[in-house]
Design a protein around this motif. Sequence first.
Motif, PDB file in Angstrom:
ATOM      1  N   ASP A 326     -18.160  16.603 -27.063  1.00 25.80           N
ATOM      2  CA  ASP A 326     -17.238  16.358 -25.961  1.00 25.80           C
ATOM      3  C   ASP A 326     -17.971  15.710 -24.791  1.00 25.80           C
ATOM      4  N   LEU A 327     -17.289  14.799 -24.113  1.00 24.56           N
ATOM      5  CA  LEU A 327     -17.879  14.056 -23.006  1.00 24.56           C
ATOM      6  C   LEU A 327     -17.557  14.760 -21.691  1.00 24.56           C
ATOM      7  N   ARG A 328     -18.572  15.017 -20.874  1.00 23.56           N
ATOM      8  CA  ARG A 328     -18.388  15.652 -19.571  1.00 23.56           C
ATOM      9  C   ARG A 328     -18.742  14.651 -18.480  1.00 23.56           C
ATOM     10  N   VAL A 329     -17.822  14.472 -17.511  1.00 27.76           N
ATOM     11  CA  VAL A 329     -18.047  13.547 -16.404  1.00 27.76           C
ATOM     12  C   VAL A 329     -17.760  14.272 -15.100  1.00 27.76           C
ATOM     13  N   PRO A 330     -18.432  13.878 -13.995  1.00 26.00           N
ATOM     14  CA  PRO A 330     -18.160  14.516 -12.703  1.00 26.00           C
ATOM     15  C   PRO A 330     -16.689  14.375 -12.314  1.00 26.00           C
ATOM     16  N   CYS A 331     -16.158  15.413 -11.714  1.00 33.38           N
ATOM     17  CA  CYS A 331     -14.752  15.423 -11.314  1.00 33.38           C
ATOM     18  C   CYS A 331     -14.516  14.373 -10.218  1.00 33.38           C
ATOM     19  N   HIS A 332     -13.448  13.586 -10.372  1.00 33.99           N
ATOM     20  CA  HIS A 332     -13.152  12.545  -9.375  1.00 33.99           C
ATOM     21  C   HIS A 332     -12.508  13.141  -8.127  1.00 33.99           C
ATOM     22  N   GLY A 333     -12.010  14.385  -8.239  1.00 33.45           N
ATOM     23  CA  GLY A 333     -11.359  15.008  -7.088  1.00 33.45           C
ATOM     24  C   GLY A 333     -12.354  15.548  -6.071  1.00 33.45           C
ATOM     25  N   CYS A 334     -13.428  16.176  -6.551  1.00 31.99           N
ATOM     26  CA  CYS A 334     -14.414  16.780  -5.643  1.00 31.99           C
ATOM     27  C   CYS A 334     -15.776  16.127  -5.751  1.00 31.99           C
ATOM     28  N   ARG A 335     -15.884  15.115  -6.625  1.00 27.61           N
ATOM     29  CA  ARG A 335     -17.151  14.406  -6.871  1.00 27.61           C
ATOM     30  C   ARG A 335     -18.245  15.378  -7.310  1.00 27.61           C
ATOM     31  N   GLY A 336     -17.853  16.346  -8.130  1.00 29.96           N
ATOM     32  CA  GLY A 336     -18.815  17.281  -8.711  1.00 29.96           C
ATOM     33  C   GLY A 336     -19.177  18.442  -7.809  1.00 29.96           C
ATOM     34  N   ARG A 337     -18.482  18.613  -6.662  1.00 30.31           N
ATOM     35  CA  ARG A 337     -18.887  19.633  -5.688  1.00 30.31           C
ATOM     36  C   ARG A 337     -18.102  20.947  -5.842  1.00 30.31           C
ATOM     37  N   ARG A 338     -17.127  21.001  -6.728  1.00 30.98           N
ATOM     38  CA  ARG A 338     -16.416  22.230  -7.105  1.00 30.98           C
ATOM     39  C   ARG A 338     -15.324  22.670  -6.116  1.00 30.98           C
ATOM     40  N   TYR A 339     -15.440  22.318  -4.836  1.00 31.26           N
ATOM     41  CA  TYR A 339     -14.537  22.850  -3.806  1.00 31.26           C
ATOM     42  C   TYR A 339     -13.688  21.743  -3.183  1.00 31.26           C
ATOM     43  N   ASN A 340     -12.569  22.165  -2.546  1.00 31.68           N
ATOM     44  CA  ASN A 340     -11.743  21.194  -1.830  1.00 31.68           C
ATOM     45  C   ASN A 340     -12.348  20.907  -0.455  1.00 31.68           C
ATOM     46  N   GLU A 341     -11.822  19.888   0.198  1.00 28.50           N
ATOM     47  CA  GLU A 341     -12.414  19.416   1.452  1.00 28.50           C
ATOM     48  C   GLU A 341     -12.354  20.473   2.555  1.00 28.50           C
ATOM     49  N   ALA A 342     -11.268  21.239   2.606  1.00 23.91           N
ATOM     50  CA  ALA A 342     -11.135  22.255   3.654  1.00 23.91           C
ATOM     51  C   ALA A 342     -12.247  23.300   3.545  1.00 23.91           C
ATOM     52  N   THR A 343     -12.590  23.692   2.339  1.00 25.10           N
ATOM     53  CA  THR A 343     -13.664  24.676   2.140  1.00 25.10           C
ATOM     54  C   THR A 343     -15.014  24.074   2.473  1.00 25.10           C
ATOM     55  N   ARG A 345     -15.716  21.973   4.649  1.00 23.22           N
ATOM     56  CA  ARG A 345     -15.921  21.775   6.084  1.00 23.22           C
ATOM     57  C   ARG A 345     -16.578  22.986   6.749  1.00 23.22           C
ATOM     58  N   ILE A 346     -16.522  24.141   6.095  1.00 21.40           N
ATOM     59  CA  ILE A 346     -17.172  25.330   6.629  1.00 21.40           C
ATOM     60  C   ILE A 346     -18.670  25.220   6.378  1.00 21.40           C
ATOM     61  N   ARG A 347     -19.446  25.329   7.463  1.00 20.07           N
ATOM     62  CA  ARG A 347     -20.888  25.124   7.351  1.00 20.07           C
ATOM     63  C   ARG A 347     -21.650  26.351   7.852  1.00 20.07           C
ATOM     64  N   TYR A 348     -22.756  26.626   7.180  1.00 26.71           N
ATOM     65  CA  TYR A 348     -23.697  27.641   7.654  1.00 26.71           C
ATOM     66  C   TYR A 348     -25.060  26.969   7.776  1.00 26.71           C
ATOM     67  N   LYS A 349     -25.600  26.937   8.975  1.00 28.17           N
ATOM     68  CA  LYS A 349     -26.868  26.258   9.247  1.00 28.17           C
ATOM     69  C   LYS A 349     -26.822  24.808   8.765  1.00 28.17           C
ATOM     70  N   GLY A 350     -25.632  24.194   8.917  1.00 27.88           N
ATOM     71  CA  GLY A 350     -25.460  22.788   8.589  1.00 27.88           C
ATOM     72  C   GLY A 350     -25.178  22.491   7.130  1.00 27.88           C
ATOM     73  N   ALA A 351     -25.127  23.515   6.284  1.00 25.35           N
ATOM     74  CA  ALA A 351     -24.926  23.307   4.842  1.00 25.35           C
ATOM     75  C   ALA A 351     -23.598  23.904   4.390  1.00 25.35           C
ATOM     76  N   SER A 352     -22.916  23.208   3.473  1.00 29.89           N
ATOM     77  CA  SER A 352     -21.683  23.739   2.876  1.00 29.89           C
ATOM     78  C   SER A 352     -22.040  24.651   1.707  1.00 29.89           C
ATOM     79  N   ILE A 353     -21.037  25.349   1.177  1.00 32.00           N
ATOM     80  CA  ILE A 353     -21.274  26.234   0.035  1.00 32.00           C
ATOM     81  C   ILE A 353     -21.736  25.424  -1.179  1.00 32.00           C
ATOM     82  N   ALA A 354     -21.253  24.178  -1.307  1.00 30.94           N
ATOM     83  CA  ALA A 354     -21.695  23.314  -2.415  1.00 30.94           C
ATOM     84  C   ALA A 354     -23.156  22.914  -2.243  1.00 30.94           C
TER      85      ALA A 354
END
Length: 509
Positions: A326-343, A345-354
């Motif tokens: 099976d072929l696996r490609v990065p998700c076009h919705g999150c560009r491989g980051r797993r989370y939506n944009e609203a999530t 945007r939350i930063r801790y010490k300048g870094a997102s959860i992704a």
Amino acid sequence: ELARAEMGEVAGTLREISEQQTCLPLEREALGELIGRLEVVERLGLSYLSSDRGAFTLSAGELRRLRLAGQVVSTLTGITYILDEPTAGLHPQDTGRVVEVLKDMRRQGNSLIVIEHSSEVLRAADHLIDFGPGAGQHGGSIVAQGTVEELAECPDSVTGAFLAGRRRVGRSGRGRSARQLLSLRGASGHNLQRVDVDIPLCALTVVTGVSGAGKTSLVTGTLAPAVAVALGSDTATPLGFSTLDGAQHLEQVVPIDGRPLGRSARSNPATVTRIFDAIRQVFATTSEARVQGYDASRFSFNAAGGRCEVCDGLGELETPAHLLADLRVPCHGCRGRRYNEATLRIRYKGASIADVLAMSVDAALAFFEHHKKIHRVLTVLHDVGLGYLPLGRSALTLSGGESQRIKLAKELGRARRGARLLVMDEPDAGLHPADVERLVSVFDRLVELGDTIVAVAHRPALISAADHVIDLGPGPGRMGGTVVSAGSPQDISADTSSATGRSLKAWSV
């Protein structure tokens, strides 16, 4: 009947048949082909196996050698073979046999590119390429290349330092004497011949022996489940034994093996060690998350709300390829980051959860230096040589050695629950000598905390660091299953009747 017999016996039977006068030329030719294949199997130390034995019952080392046997008898030339750790999980005696077979493949006109850590294989190589200087982001460069002698003289090569003897894994000599013993009597599972062993508590015991001698049957098949039953487990089923004494001094038995951490791509080092719960809580306590009303579940890629709904938090999309993988490609919705944009945007010490999931253990160690629980587990992951591993790396892509060390870090990082018996099968498999050095250091810390460690191992470096050694043998299969020697590493190396003793003595010179 031939299929049920050991392959060493089959070879002898076929030789007798081929020598009979009634044997026709065509039959003799076919028998000669069979005998030739069986002789290679014998050379690789697998004559104790029967040809009808299920592949799922074979160890990783046995499977590797059987595949090698298939290539040797093929008589192909001009082939480039790429082998990844062909001697992993092998006793030094069996490693020597594999080296001879590899040389035969070379003499047939083939080229071999071998990924290895075994000093026997390294010394037999015509050319060495040493990568480093560290692991992960600290590696990826060629530190040195050339002959064994050239590598040994290179001051920048850690591998060369071990080859030259300038650096060694710490010797035992700790003199930890046993105050209490865990005594198993009459172990008779598989090829074990009513074996009696005494395991010193609060110490490191290494069980050694040639491949097929009965080590796994004794340790993971009998000892660990027998202790579990004595501690109240109703699911453990040990192989046959007579009595077990000393389990009352233990609170828990923890088997730590190299099996995958999980069958899901969602499992990763952060989730398996349980620090991801604490990391999500850190993000939930940021002022921006509180304003938005986000709790810790918002930062889970397994729950709806914060994750990307295009890929359901996997970060990739799978496309069936029918006859191919099976072929696996990065998700076009999150560009491989797993989370939506609203999530994101939350930063801790300048870094997102992704961003945190993409960090290596070493990078996260500095990032969470003020969070005691997270920092403690990350420190252990670093100490077992996994500082290069990204926190969000899919468990499906981890090697057996990485999986086993993550489980070890999980146990060392969790809150204490009394004296434990930690049982490990080949914890040093696939490790560089420098990583074995780290592993021994972690074992020492566990023992100092009151744990008892029993490990099946073959590497002289780890055996020499043990407090107590139990050597099984003298051979594989029906020729094994007895205790050849037991005592300190020094006692074993002085025993000339022990194959482990001879290899340990040669290593220490």
